[in-house]
Design an enzyme around this catalytic site. Sequence first.
Site, PDB file in Angstrom:
ATOM      1  N   GLU A   1       4.260   1.521  -0.755  1.00 45.18           N
ATOM      2  CA  GLU A   1       5.168   1.648  -1.910  1.00 45.18           C
ATOM      3  C   GLU A   1       4.388   2.065  -3.165  1.00 45.18           C
ATOM      4  O   GLU A   1       4.743   3.036  -3.843  1.00 45.18           O
ATOM      5  CB  GLU A   1       5.906   0.329  -2.172  1.00 45.18           C
ATOM      6  CG  GLU A   1       6.993   0.045  -1.139  1.00 45.18           C
ATOM      7  CD  GLU A   1       7.891  -1.158  -1.448  1.00 45.18           C
ATOM      8  OE1 GLU A   1       8.811  -1.409  -0.676  1.00 45.18           O
ATOM      9  OE2 GLU A   1       7.664  -1.859  -2.470  1.00 45.18           O
TER      10      GLU A   1
ATOM     11  N   GLY B   1       0.831  -1.210   0.000  1.00 44.75           N
ATOM     12  CA  GLY B   1       0.000   0.000   0.000  1.00 44.75           C
ATOM     13  C   GLY B   1       0.863   1.257   0.000  1.00 44.75           C
ATOM     14  O   GLY B   1       0.601   2.205  -0.757  1.00 44.75           O
TER      15      GLY B   1
ATOM     16  N   HIS C   1      32.533  10.857   6.683  1.00 46.88           N
ATOM     17  CA  HIS C   1      31.788  12.116   6.727  1.00 46.88           C
ATOM     18  C   HIS C   1      31.879  12.798   5.372  1.00 46.88           C
ATOM     19  O   HIS C   1      32.954  12.832   4.781  1.00 46.88           O
ATOM     20  CB  HIS C   1      32.399  13.036   7.789  1.00 46.88           C
ATOM     21  CG  HIS C   1      31.782  14.412   7.785  1.00 46.88           C
ATOM     22  ND1 HIS C   1      30.527  14.650   8.317  1.00 46.88           N
ATOM     23  CD2 HIS C   1      32.240  15.587   7.286  1.00 46.88           C
ATOM     24  CE1 HIS C   1      30.241  15.939   8.165  1.00 46.88           C
ATOM     25  NE2 HIS C   1      31.256  16.527   7.538  1.00 46.88           N
TER      26      HIS C   1
HETATM   27  P1  FAD Z   1       7.825 -16.769  -5.376  1.00 46.30           P
HETATM   28  O1  FAD Z   1       8.736 -15.664  -5.732  1.00 46.30           O
HETATM   29  O2  FAD Z   1       6.377 -16.454  -5.204  1.00 46.30           O
HETATM   30  O3  FAD Z   1       7.991 -17.873  -6.508  1.00 46.30           O
HETATM   31  C1  FAD Z   1       7.214 -19.015  -6.563  1.00 46.30           C
HETATM   32  C2  FAD Z   1       7.279 -19.579  -7.967  1.00 46.30           C
HETATM   33  O4  FAD Z   1       6.700 -20.871  -7.964  1.00 46.30           O
HETATM   34  C3  FAD Z   1       6.484 -18.771  -8.997  1.00 46.30           C
HETATM   35  O5  FAD Z   1       7.293 -18.497 -10.109  1.00 46.30           O
HETATM   36  C4  FAD Z   1       5.317 -19.708  -9.377  1.00 46.30           C
HETATM   37  O6  FAD Z   1       4.908 -19.557 -10.723  1.00 46.30           O
HETATM   38  C5  FAD Z   1       5.964 -21.058  -9.151  1.00 46.30           C
HETATM   39  N1  FAD Z   1       4.991 -22.127  -8.893  1.00 46.30           N
HETATM   40  C6  FAD Z   1       4.000 -22.161  -7.962  1.00 46.30           C
HETATM   41  N2  FAD Z   1       3.360 -23.341  -7.969  1.00 46.30           N
HETATM   42  C7  FAD Z   1       3.955 -24.073  -8.944  1.00 46.30           C
HETATM   43  C8  FAD Z   1       3.755 -25.386  -9.432  1.00 46.30           C
HETATM   44  N3  FAD Z   1       2.844 -26.182  -8.898  1.00 46.30           N
HETATM   45  N4  FAD Z   1       4.540 -25.819 -10.450  1.00 46.30           N
HETATM   46  C9  FAD Z   1       5.499 -25.019 -10.999  1.00 46.30           C
HETATM   47  N5  FAD Z   1       5.733 -23.778 -10.558  1.00 46.30           N
HETATM   48  C10 FAD Z   1       4.994 -23.311  -9.548  1.00 46.30           C
HETATM   49  N6  FAD Z   1      10.383  -8.925  -0.991  1.00 46.30           N
HETATM   50  C11 FAD Z   1      11.552  -8.324  -0.679  1.00 46.30           C
HETATM   51  O7  FAD Z   1      12.380  -8.919   0.032  1.00 46.30           O
HETATM   52  N7  FAD Z   1      11.841  -7.064  -1.148  1.00 46.30           N
HETATM   53  C12 FAD Z   1      10.979  -6.374  -1.912  1.00 46.30           C
HETATM   54  O8  FAD Z   1      11.278  -5.245  -2.322  1.00 46.30           O
HETATM   55  C13 FAD Z   1       9.739  -6.967  -2.233  1.00 46.30           C
HETATM   56  N8  FAD Z   1       8.837  -6.308  -2.990  1.00 46.30           N
HETATM   57  C14 FAD Z   1       7.659  -6.911  -3.307  1.00 46.30           C
HETATM   58  C15 FAD Z   1       6.734  -6.185  -4.051  1.00 46.30           C
HETATM   59  C16 FAD Z   1       5.518  -6.757  -4.383  1.00 46.30           C
HETATM   60  C17 FAD Z   1       4.520  -5.968  -5.183  1.00 46.30           C
HETATM   61  C18 FAD Z   1       5.233  -8.090  -3.972  1.00 46.30           C
HETATM   62  C19 FAD Z   1       3.945  -8.741  -4.360  1.00 46.30           C
HETATM   63  C20 FAD Z   1       6.141  -8.813  -3.218  1.00 46.30           C
HETATM   64  C21 FAD Z   1       7.365  -8.220  -2.874  1.00 46.30           C
HETATM   65  N9  FAD Z   1       8.300  -8.887  -2.096  1.00 46.30           N
HETATM   66  C22 FAD Z   1       9.478  -8.272  -1.751  1.00 46.30           C
HETATM   67  C23 FAD Z   1       8.065 -10.253  -1.597  1.00 46.30           C
HETATM   68  C24 FAD Z   1       8.829 -11.282  -2.472  1.00 46.30           C
HETATM   69  O9  FAD Z   1       8.420 -11.130  -3.809  1.00 46.30           O
HETATM   70  C25 FAD Z   1       8.559 -12.684  -1.981  1.00 46.30           C
HETATM   71  O10 FAD Z   1       8.845 -12.780  -0.606  1.00 46.30           O
HETATM   72  C26 FAD Z   1       9.423 -13.675  -2.739  1.00 46.30           C
HETATM   73  O11 FAD Z   1       9.188 -13.614  -4.127  1.00 46.30           O
HETATM   74  C27 FAD Z   1       9.175 -15.100  -2.231  1.00 46.30           C
HETATM   75  O12 FAD Z   1       9.977 -15.974  -2.943  1.00 46.30           O
HETATM   76  P2  FAD Z   1       9.577 -17.509  -3.138  1.00 46.30           P
HETATM   77  O13 FAD Z   1      10.720 -18.112  -3.875  1.00 46.30           O
HETATM   78  O14 FAD Z   1       9.173 -18.096  -1.853  1.00 46.30           O
HETATM   79  O15 FAD Z   1       8.265 -17.513  -4.042  1.00 46.30           O
HETATM   80  P1  NAI Z   2       1.176  -6.244   4.647  1.00 45.47           P
HETATM   81  O1  NAI Z   2       1.023  -7.379   5.568  1.00 45.47           O
HETATM   82  O2  NAI Z   2       2.454  -5.527   4.572  1.00 45.47           O
HETATM   83  O3  NAI Z   2       0.075  -5.140   4.980  1.00 45.47           O
HETATM   84  C1  NAI Z   2      -1.282  -5.421   4.928  1.00 45.47           C
HETATM   85  C2  NAI Z   2      -2.007  -4.286   5.630  1.00 45.47           C
HETATM   86  O4  NAI Z   2      -3.386  -4.442   5.376  1.00 45.47           O
HETATM   87  C3  NAI Z   2      -1.814  -4.293   7.144  1.00 45.47           C
HETATM   88  O5  NAI Z   2      -1.500  -2.989   7.562  1.00 45.47           O
HETATM   89  C4  NAI Z   2      -3.167  -4.757   7.668  1.00 45.47           C
HETATM   90  O6  NAI Z   2      -3.478  -4.221   8.927  1.00 45.47           O
HETATM   91  C5  NAI Z   2      -4.096  -4.223   6.585  1.00 45.47           C
HETATM   92  N1  NAI Z   2      -5.361  -4.941   6.461  1.00 45.47           N
HETATM   93  C6  NAI Z   2      -5.574  -6.277   6.542  1.00 45.47           C
HETATM   94  N2  NAI Z   2      -6.897  -6.550   6.343  1.00 45.47           N
HETATM   95  C7  NAI Z   2      -7.504  -5.353   6.140  1.00 45.47           C
HETATM   96  C8  NAI Z   2      -8.848  -4.968   5.865  1.00 45.47           C
HETATM   97  N3  NAI Z   2      -9.815  -5.864   5.768  1.00 45.47           N
HETATM   98  N4  NAI Z   2      -9.116  -3.646   5.715  1.00 45.47           N
HETATM   99  C9  NAI Z   2      -8.129  -2.726   5.798  1.00 45.47           C
HETATM  100  N5  NAI Z   2      -6.841  -3.039   6.045  1.00 45.47           N
HETATM  101  C10 NAI Z   2      -6.531  -4.327   6.206  1.00 45.47           C
HETATM  102  O7  NAI Z   2       0.726  -6.806   3.214  1.00 45.47           O
HETATM  103  P2  NAI Z   2       0.935  -6.237   1.762  1.00 45.47           P
HETATM  104  O8  NAI Z   2       1.199  -4.782   1.770  1.00 45.47           O
HETATM  105  O9  NAI Z   2      -0.211  -6.749   0.968  1.00 45.47           O
HETATM  106  O10 NAI Z   2       2.256  -6.978   1.309  1.00 45.47           O
HETATM  107  C11 NAI Z   2       2.305  -8.394   1.320  1.00 45.47           C
HETATM  108  C12 NAI Z   2       3.681  -8.876   1.628  1.00 45.47           C
HETATM  109  O11 NAI Z   2       4.518  -8.728   0.498  1.00 45.47           O
HETATM  110  C13 NAI Z   2       4.376  -8.093   2.728  1.00 45.47           C
HETATM  111  O12 NAI Z   2       4.013  -8.571   3.990  1.00 45.47           O
HETATM  112  C14 NAI Z   2       5.808  -8.390   2.450  1.00 45.47           C
HETATM  113  O13 NAI Z   2       6.139  -9.628   3.017  1.00 45.47           O
HETATM  114  C15 NAI Z   2       5.836  -8.500   0.931  1.00 45.47           C
HETATM  115  N6  NAI Z   2       6.341  -7.249   0.354  1.00 45.47           N
HETATM  116  C16 NAI Z   2       7.583  -6.820   0.710  1.00 45.47           C
HETATM  117  C17 NAI Z   2       8.076  -5.645   0.224  1.00 45.47           C
HETATM  118  C18 NAI Z   2       9.406  -5.178   0.687  1.00 45.47           C
HETATM  119  O14 NAI Z   2      10.137  -5.959   1.279  1.00 45.47           O
HETATM  120  N7  NAI Z   2       9.771  -3.922   0.454  1.00 45.47           N
HETATM  121  C19 NAI Z   2       7.324  -4.823  -0.721  1.00 45.47           C
HETATM  122  C20 NAI Z   2       6.006  -5.350  -1.001  1.00 45.47           C
HETATM  123  C21 NAI Z   2       5.570  -6.528  -0.493  1.00 45.47           C
END
Ligand code: FAD
Ligand code: NAI
Length: 467
Positions: free
Chosen positions: A188, A186, A445
Amino acid sequence: MTKFDVVVIGSGPGGYVCAIRCSQLGFKTALVEKYNSLGGTCLNVGCIPSKSLLDSSHHYYDAKNHFQTHGINFDGNLSIDFDQMISRKKSVVDQTTKGIDFLMKKNNINVLHGHGSFVDNETIRIEKDEGSDLVKFDKAVIATGSKPALLPFVNIDKKRIITSTEALDLKEIPKKLLIIGAGVIGLELGQVYSRLGSHVEIIEYSDKITPFMDSAVSKELIKIFKKQKIKFYLSHEVKNIENIGPNVIVDALDPDSKKVTFEGDYCLVSVGRRAYTDGLGLENIGIIPEKNGKINVNEKLQTKVENIYAIGDVIKGPMLAHKAEEEGVLVAEIFSNQKPHIDYNLIPNVIYTWPEVASVGKTEEQLMKEGINYKKGQFPMRALGRSRASMDLDGFVKILAEQKTDEILGVHIVGARAADLIAEAVTAMEFRASAEDVSRMSHSHPTYAEAIKEAALAATEDRPLHI
Ligand code: FAD
Ligand code: NAI
């Protein structure tokens, strides 16, 4: 039927890193991925595209709001080419995912495209458009990641009512973007579109934003975001979201349980993520996911099936790319009889807004709850010469240290380049440094890192030098 030492299902940062480490350790390794593009959520619809749009929108915001103060003027009008912004983001994603293709080839990893599912505890079926194949394994690693969590009463139509995946690939800049959830996504993506001119309103269930962070961070952040014209509605319970033609209506209950209605042209639902195990055939190997959908594992990340492990978003712990990567390495090293260890308390958490937010270790609320005696030192960014030079005056570094031993227990940063600064705190805490240790180290610094030294001085003896 080909047999592998290790088959990893899912090519996100958990899965592909696990496959590389397995291959480095001499295992014949396969990586199964259902999409053509490797890299999972992080590279395709998460970390990388979101940071790309954060960077682009930051340039625009600075040009519009700060360049004049630096003595830089535009003769013509400043404007946004949103198609170009999105297409740059796509090319960043393409380059990064192609990099993973290269790494798989370099490490002799067999990439098997198709949907993987367990037939039994030594066989995986890989289904593709052309038919299906079976592969055998000694050990398997589930790294299937996560998907956006949904609200039971909301139909995500992917047009006006969207998740982060659609918000990273819009065709136009929303006029008014409603966001449900003031968590990481939300904030970012809210900041991306606010910088580009959208009117952004964030509706949050909790009484503070980023409820999982140290309260001082949440308080500082909301002040900063309000200055950036983002509106917050805290303690609001969303009851209904409806697409009514070109607009979306959100009904919620305010803190007095009165009905309030919001209207915008897009609504981003970002209320967390859920583990993804759909169609994985877990029932064929006797694994039942927990209530929250996650797969239960022991300290070795082993499931109840001896030769099947799970890592990343699909198991307990923070849903972060670097956490998934550490677990991928850990599992591979366990396979080769090493004794790796992850200290989950020292996995840093970062929000890539500007100013950035980063924290590691315990929050003040956690220390209070756990009855740990602590002292704290806080130093404001605005007291740094570096911050004045770049006009990044918001934020602080806060260090929490054990009352008697002075060991650092938590570091919380809001400020320019906090995402990079936090690495110093992680290093210090991995080596169990005291606040005094850090305060006696030379910090160049002028840098933002000086705020860490100053906060450490404040925590040790309440003797910062520059306030
Ligand atoms: P994933 O990256 O979800 O990968 C899982 C893979 O498995 C996918 O490619 C999927 O297609 C594949 N898969 C699933 N089921 C099957 C199947 N049955 N057969 C074959 N393939 C399959 N984290 C950070 O640390 N920093 C960030 O800046 C950050 N920004 C984010 C921004 C957004 C908008 C979102 C949504 C997430 C962000 N995250 C961030 C979180 C991060 O993306 C996840 O924590 C991370 O990708 C998890 O890695 P993973 O390997 O567990 O799974
Ligand atoms: P989040 O867990 O960060 O935040 C969800 C927010 O929604 C919380 O503040 C919660 O109180 C609120 N919420 C839950 N139910 C609600 C409702 N019914 N009405 C109103 N508010 C409600 O989850 P988000 O932002 O969806 O991100 C998911 C995950 O993806 C993060 O937890 C993080 O692990 C990963 N992520 C990491 C990033 C990073 O490392 N920079 C960037 C983006 C995602």
